[in-house]
Design a protein around this motif. Structure first.
Motif, PDB file in Angstrom:
ATOM      1  N   ALA A 154      57.326  37.811  50.172  1.00 34.73           N
ATOM      2  CA  ALA A 154      56.034  38.740  50.024  1.00 34.73           C
ATOM      3  C   ALA A 154      55.596  38.440  48.686  1.00 34.73           C
ATOM      4  CB  ALA A 154      55.127  39.555  50.558  1.00 34.73           C
ATOM      5  N   THR A 155      54.976  36.982  48.374  1.00 31.93           N
ATOM      6  CA  THR A 155      54.914  36.706  46.902  1.00 31.93           C
ATOM      7  C   THR A 155      53.540  36.933  46.450  1.00 31.93           C
ATOM      8  OG1 THR A 155      54.508  34.266  47.167  1.00 31.93           O
ATOM      9  CG2 THR A 155      56.864  34.972  47.112  1.00 31.93           C
ATOM     10  N   ALA A 156      53.725  36.983  45.023  1.00 35.74           N
ATOM     11  CA  ALA A 156      52.012  37.214  44.698  1.00 35.74           C
ATOM     12  C   ALA A 156      51.937  36.844  42.785  1.00 35.74           C
ATOM     13  CB  ALA A 156      51.566  38.907  45.417  1.00 35.74           C
TER      14      ALA A 156
ATOM     15  N   VAL B 208      52.968  38.043  56.397  1.00 39.42           N
ATOM     16  CA  VAL B 208      53.621  39.135  56.290  1.00 39.42           C
ATOM     17  C   VAL B 208      54.123  39.806  57.645  1.00 39.42           C
ATOM     18  CG1 VAL B 208      55.276  40.913  54.946  1.00 39.42           C
ATOM     19  CG2 VAL B 208      53.969  39.077  54.117  1.00 39.42           C
ATOM     20  N   HIS B 209      53.350  40.780  58.023  1.00 37.04           N
ATOM     21  CA  HIS B 209      53.667  41.433  58.829  1.00 37.04           C
ATOM     22  C   HIS B 209      54.306  40.776  59.912  1.00 37.04           C
ATOM     23  CE1 HIS B 209      52.987  44.919  56.283  1.00 37.04           C
ATOM     24  NE2 HIS B 209      51.334  44.923  55.716  1.00 37.04           N
ATOM     25  N   GLN B 210      52.605  39.543  60.758  1.00 36.20           N
ATOM     26  CA  GLN B 210      52.902  39.281  61.991  1.00 36.20           C
ATOM     27  C   GLN B 210      54.395  38.280  62.077  1.00 36.20           C
ATOM     28  OE1 GLN B 210      49.552  37.290  63.996  1.00 36.20           O
ATOM     29  NE2 GLN B 210      48.225  38.963  62.783  1.00 36.20           N
TER      30      GLN B 210
ATOM     31  N   VAL C  20      60.808  40.911  50.664  1.00 38.05           N
ATOM     32  CA  VAL C  20      60.678  41.387  49.316  1.00 38.05           C
ATOM     33  C   VAL C  20      59.596  40.440  48.465  1.00 38.05           C
ATOM     34  CG1 VAL C  20      62.263  40.031  47.869  1.00 38.05           C
ATOM     35  CG2 VAL C  20      63.630  40.498  50.197  1.00 38.05           C
ATOM     36  N   ALA C  21      58.894  41.366  47.684  1.00 38.10           N
ATOM     37  CA  ALA C  21      58.857  41.191  46.583  1.00 38.10           C
ATOM     38  C   ALA C  21      58.666  40.010  45.605  1.00 38.10           C
ATOM     39  CB  ALA C  21      57.278  41.985  46.300  1.00 38.10           C
ATOM     40  N   ARG C  22      57.554  39.106  44.855  1.00 34.26           N
ATOM     41  CA  ARG C  22      58.816  38.229  44.620  1.00 34.26           C
ATOM     42  C   ARG C  22      57.091  38.142  43.829  1.00 34.26           C
ATOM     43  NH1 ARG C  22      63.049  39.393  44.502  1.00 34.26           N
ATOM     44  NH2 ARG C  22      65.132  37.938  45.172  1.00 34.26           N
ATOM     45  N   ALA C  23      57.067  37.457  42.372  1.00 30.18           N
ATOM     46  CA  ALA C  23      56.095  37.473  41.260  1.00 30.18           C
ATOM     47  C   ALA C  23      56.637  35.391  41.560  1.00 30.18           C
ATOM     48  CB  ALA C  23      56.536  37.767  39.866  1.00 30.18           C
TER      49      ALA C  23
ATOM     50  N   TRP D  20      56.161  46.628  48.448  1.00 26.68           N
ATOM     51  CA  TRP D  20      55.596  47.338  50.282  1.00 26.68           C
ATOM     52  C   TRP D  20      56.614  48.049  50.816  1.00 26.68           C
ATOM     53  CZ3 TRP D  20      52.472  43.580  52.046  1.00 26.68           C
ATOM     54  CH2 TRP D  20      51.977  42.148  51.678  1.00 26.68           C
ATOM     55  N   ASP D  21      56.333  48.555  52.444  1.00 32.01           N
ATOM     56  CA  ASP D  21      56.858  49.763  53.031  1.00 32.01           C
ATOM     57  C   ASP D  21      58.311  49.407  53.690  1.00 32.01           C
ATOM     58  OD1 ASP D  21      58.106  52.438  53.575  1.00 32.01           O
ATOM     59  OD2 ASP D  21      55.753  53.199  54.244  1.00 32.01           O
TER      60      ASP D  21
END
Ligand SMILES: NC(=O)c1ccc[n+]([C@@H]2O[C@H](COP(=O)([O-])OP(=O)(O)OC[C@H]3O[C@@H](n4cnc5c(N)ncnc54)[C@H](OP(=O)(O)O)[C@@H]3O)[C@@H](O)[C@H]2O)c1
Length: 232
Positions: A36-38, A23-25, A50-53, A44-45
């Motif tokens: 950023a899925t999990a 994600v960061h790189q 975009v966080a997604r389930a 995330w700051d």
């Protein structure tokens, strides 16, 4: 060759050691947005993240993310689980559990996003294998990574007509939560992910991200005893 500048990237298992590094790189290389899925998304700051389930085992979960991430141009199949080491000491159910994530989950993500990648110009699919894809020293885990390696090879050929670059990444022990209990030499996740993104941007099909991966890959053309000295 896939330029990360302005790309929209999706990473599975993004909360993990290598996942967060992807994600960061990606952002450091100019990606405009990263999903950023999990299984349990974190906060995330960074407004570009975009966080997604996403649980790769669950077809409904994968479909739901595909429907809301139509702008994805690069997919990183990073999610994986560790497994039993000796097949003869394992329940087949435990081996199936590893395959469910690392093989069938990754395949599910790849097939679900293939049309999205096509619509967005081809883009890239990155599959996170292991040095253990080539070296069967970890029972069900090795078997799963070998199967995933083969799936990647098929997908590379099948996705070539739509212009999707498929990059298979091989790596040895790396310092992440997955290996926290192991007292072995470990690569830095930052170095591994940098090598993978370099390969994506250089248009390569495969990346041997550390010395152990290069050595084991080279030994595949040797007699079996070269990889398994106990058989000599
Ligand atoms: N570290 C190494 O030495 C090494 C070496 C070779 C290959 N790899 C591979 O590199 C990848 C990343 O591993 P890592 O080292 O960064 O380990 P990690 O920190 O344990 O990360 C693995 C991630 O996969 C996620 N995951 C597991 N099952 C999932 C599912 N059903 N759906 C979605 N996400 C799921 C985990 O999510 P939760 O947080 O929800 O559990 C976790 O965030 C894996 O595929 C691993 O096999 C690692």
């Amino acid at each position: 060759m896939t330029d990360l500048q302005g790309a929209t990237v999706l990473v599975t298992g993004a909360n993990g050691g290598l996942g967060a590094e992807f994600v960061h790189q990606a952002l450091a290389r100019g990606a405009g947005k990263v999903y950023a899925t999990a299984r349990t998304p974190r906060t995330w700051d960074d407004a570009r993240i975009v966080a997604r389930a996403l649980d790769v085992i669950d077809p409904g979960s994968v479909d739901a993310v595909v429907r809301t991430a139509a702008d994805v141009s690069v997919v990183v199949n990073n999610a994986g689980v560790s497994g039993t080491n000796r097949l003869l000491d394992s329940d087949v159910a435990d081996v199936e559990r590893v395959f469910a994530t690392s093989v069938f989950g990754a395949l599910r993500v790849a097939t679900a996003f293939a049309p999205v990648l096509a619509r967005n110009g081809g883009g890239a699919l990155v599959d996170g294998h292991s040095v253990l894809s080539c070296l069967a020293l970890a029972g069900g885990y090795s078997a799963s990574k070998a199967a995933f390696w083969s799936i990647t090879s098929s997908l590379r050929v099948e996705l070539a007509p739509q212009g999707t670059q498929v990059v298979g990444a091989h790596l040895g022990y790396t310092g992440t939560p997955m290996t926290a209990q192991l007292e072995v030499a470990k690569a830095d996740p930052a170095d591994i992910v940098a090598a993978v993104w370099d390969a994506v941007e250089a248009g390569q099909h495969e990346v041997l991200a550390d010395q152990v991966s290069r050595a084991v890959r080279a030994a595949l053309s040797s007699p079996v005893e070269a990889l398994y000295p106990s058989l000599a």
